[in-house]
Scaffold this motif. Sequence first.
Motif, PDB file in Angstrom:
ATOM      1  N   GLY A 153       6.661 -10.987  -8.913  1.00  0.00           N
ATOM      2  CA  GLY A 153       6.019 -10.084  -9.935  1.00  0.00           C
ATOM      3  C   GLY A 153       6.162  -8.840  -9.519  1.00  0.00           C
ATOM      4  N   TYR A 154       6.147  -7.783 -10.382  1.00  0.00           N
ATOM      5  CA  TYR A 154       6.278  -6.271  -9.999  1.00  0.00           C
ATOM      6  C   TYR A 154       5.084  -5.846  -9.329  1.00  0.00           C
ATOM      7  N   ASP A 155       4.063  -6.507  -9.484  1.00  0.00           N
ATOM      8  CA  ASP A 155       2.958  -5.803  -8.807  1.00  0.00           C
ATOM      9  C   ASP A 155       2.406  -6.665  -7.509  1.00  0.00           C
ATOM     10  N   HIS A 156       3.261  -7.605  -7.028  1.00  0.00           N
ATOM     11  CA  HIS A 156       2.937  -8.437  -5.947  1.00  0.00           C
ATOM     12  C   HIS A 156       2.622  -7.404  -4.509  1.00  0.00           C
ATOM     13  N   ARG A 157       1.630  -7.706  -3.912  1.00  0.00           N
ATOM     14  CA  ARG A 157       1.268  -6.983  -2.618  1.00  0.00           C
ATOM     15  C   ARG A 157       1.174  -8.023  -1.475  1.00  0.00           C
ATOM     16  N   PHE A 158       1.440  -7.707  -0.472  1.00  0.00           N
ATOM     17  CA  PHE A 158       1.236  -8.409   0.669  1.00  0.00           C
ATOM     18  C   PHE A 158       1.271  -7.586   2.044  1.00  0.00           C
ATOM     19  N   GLY A 159       1.184  -8.233   3.266  1.00  0.00           N
ATOM     20  CA  GLY A 159       0.889  -7.642   4.584  1.00  0.00           C
ATOM     21  C   GLY A 159      -0.269  -6.844   4.761  1.00  0.00           C
ATOM     22  N   LYS A 160      -0.317  -6.375   5.879  1.00  0.00           N
ATOM     23  CA  LYS A 160      -1.668  -5.692   6.212  1.00  0.00           C
ATOM     24  C   LYS A 160      -2.363  -4.768   5.069  1.00  0.00           C
ATOM     25  N   ASP A 161      -3.636  -4.946   4.833  1.00  0.00           N
ATOM     26  CA  ASP A 161      -4.208  -3.970   3.661  1.00  0.00           C
ATOM     27  C   ASP A 161      -3.356  -4.151   2.369  1.00  0.00           C
ATOM     28  N   ARG A 162      -2.613  -5.051   2.188  1.00  0.00           N
ATOM     29  CA  ARG A 162      -1.894  -5.377   1.094  1.00  0.00           C
ATOM     30  C   ARG A 162      -0.978  -4.071   0.966  1.00  0.00           C
ATOM     31  N   THR A 163      -0.227  -3.460   1.838  1.00  0.00           N
ATOM     32  CA  THR A 163       0.487  -2.355   1.660  1.00  0.00           C
ATOM     33  C   THR A 163       1.720  -2.729   1.408  1.00  0.00           C
ATOM     34  N   GLY A 164       2.273  -4.009   1.622  1.00  0.00           N
ATOM     35  CA  GLY A 164       3.585  -4.119   1.466  1.00  0.00           C
ATOM     36  C   GLY A 164       3.838  -4.449  -0.214  1.00  0.00           C
ATOM     37  N   SER A 165       4.802  -4.280  -0.869  1.00  0.00           N
ATOM     38  CA  SER A 165       5.236  -4.318  -2.227  1.00  0.00           C
ATOM     39  C   SER A 165       6.875  -4.558  -2.612  1.00  0.00           C
ATOM     40  N   LEU A 166       6.809  -4.555  -3.645  1.00  0.00           N
ATOM     41  CA  LEU A 166       8.481  -4.802  -4.103  1.00  0.00           C
ATOM     42  C   LEU A 166       9.485  -3.851  -3.480  1.00  0.00           C
TER      43      LEU A 166
END
Length: 324
Positions: free
Chosen positions: A123-136
Amino acid sequence: MKIYKNIEDFIPIDNAVVTIGTFDGVHIGHQKILASLQESAKDIKGETVMLTFFPHPRMILHPEDDSLRLISTIEEKARHLAASGLDHLIITPFTREFSLQSPEDYIRDVLVSKIGLSKIVIGYDHRFGKDRTGSLTDLLAYSSLYGYSVQEISEQDINEVTVSSTKIREALIKGQIEIANNYLGYPYELTGSVVMGKQIGRDIGYPTANLHIEENYKLIPAYGIYAVEVSIVDDIQVKEGVFQSHDHTATFKGMGYIGTRPTVNGITRSIEVHLFDFNENLYGKSLQVKFLHFIRHDIRFDILEDMIKQIQEDERRIRELLNC
């Protein structure tokens, strides 16, 4: 569908088409992503993989906050994902250490090295990694380096469905069960074991099965009376790593009650079901309760006889709604 209780148990595969997320409820918006996943896998002759986490990340990162309530237990989620045609479900434990990975480390060490990522559908708004800094943006930036492609489910595509897990939770809390079911694409359910109650229902001609819900994070709908469908189920979900659907030994229509039984001075919450035209012993069995219609809110009656009359009217209305 094969289930893995840890990503370390998964053997990387060729042409893995992957999606990641909580997918709480596996609602019609999630189902759109899953359909895209299936199409992508078919195009490249690959296999579909979902990476999800349990416990929910919020439970680990904010243990002081006990307010989180989920639409699906992990077992319910697995069942709905299996029905979608997913090939592999990885349920890996979420830890603080895992949450500290940089976006690149997460992509390289988890998605590519441990799963065999060939394509990711996200999805366009998915976040991942430390502090949710990862994105599309990160997924696209590293795609050439690590040899995978990215398919974005756009904001417009997701918003066309106009549904979210948050909206479903809000509807359930308000007793808007029909709205929640429309968003889910299936009836909301609770599964629990039958325990001994105070047997008040039996005394007034409406014996009930009292349910104990093991998972304290499971969202319980608004207090009130519901039209329900109840199945006696086999608890065995997985055999040799492969998902096995519930065996329904019998299914009945009936009345569901959630509340504190104020008319008889109850204090604690009770979840009970009365099965129509049924009088067998259910103690110790597991029941799956599907909530079909909200009938009325829980209220206190000054006279027990008035409560019995109202229950009789509830039964009449529910039998009419369920055609039974």
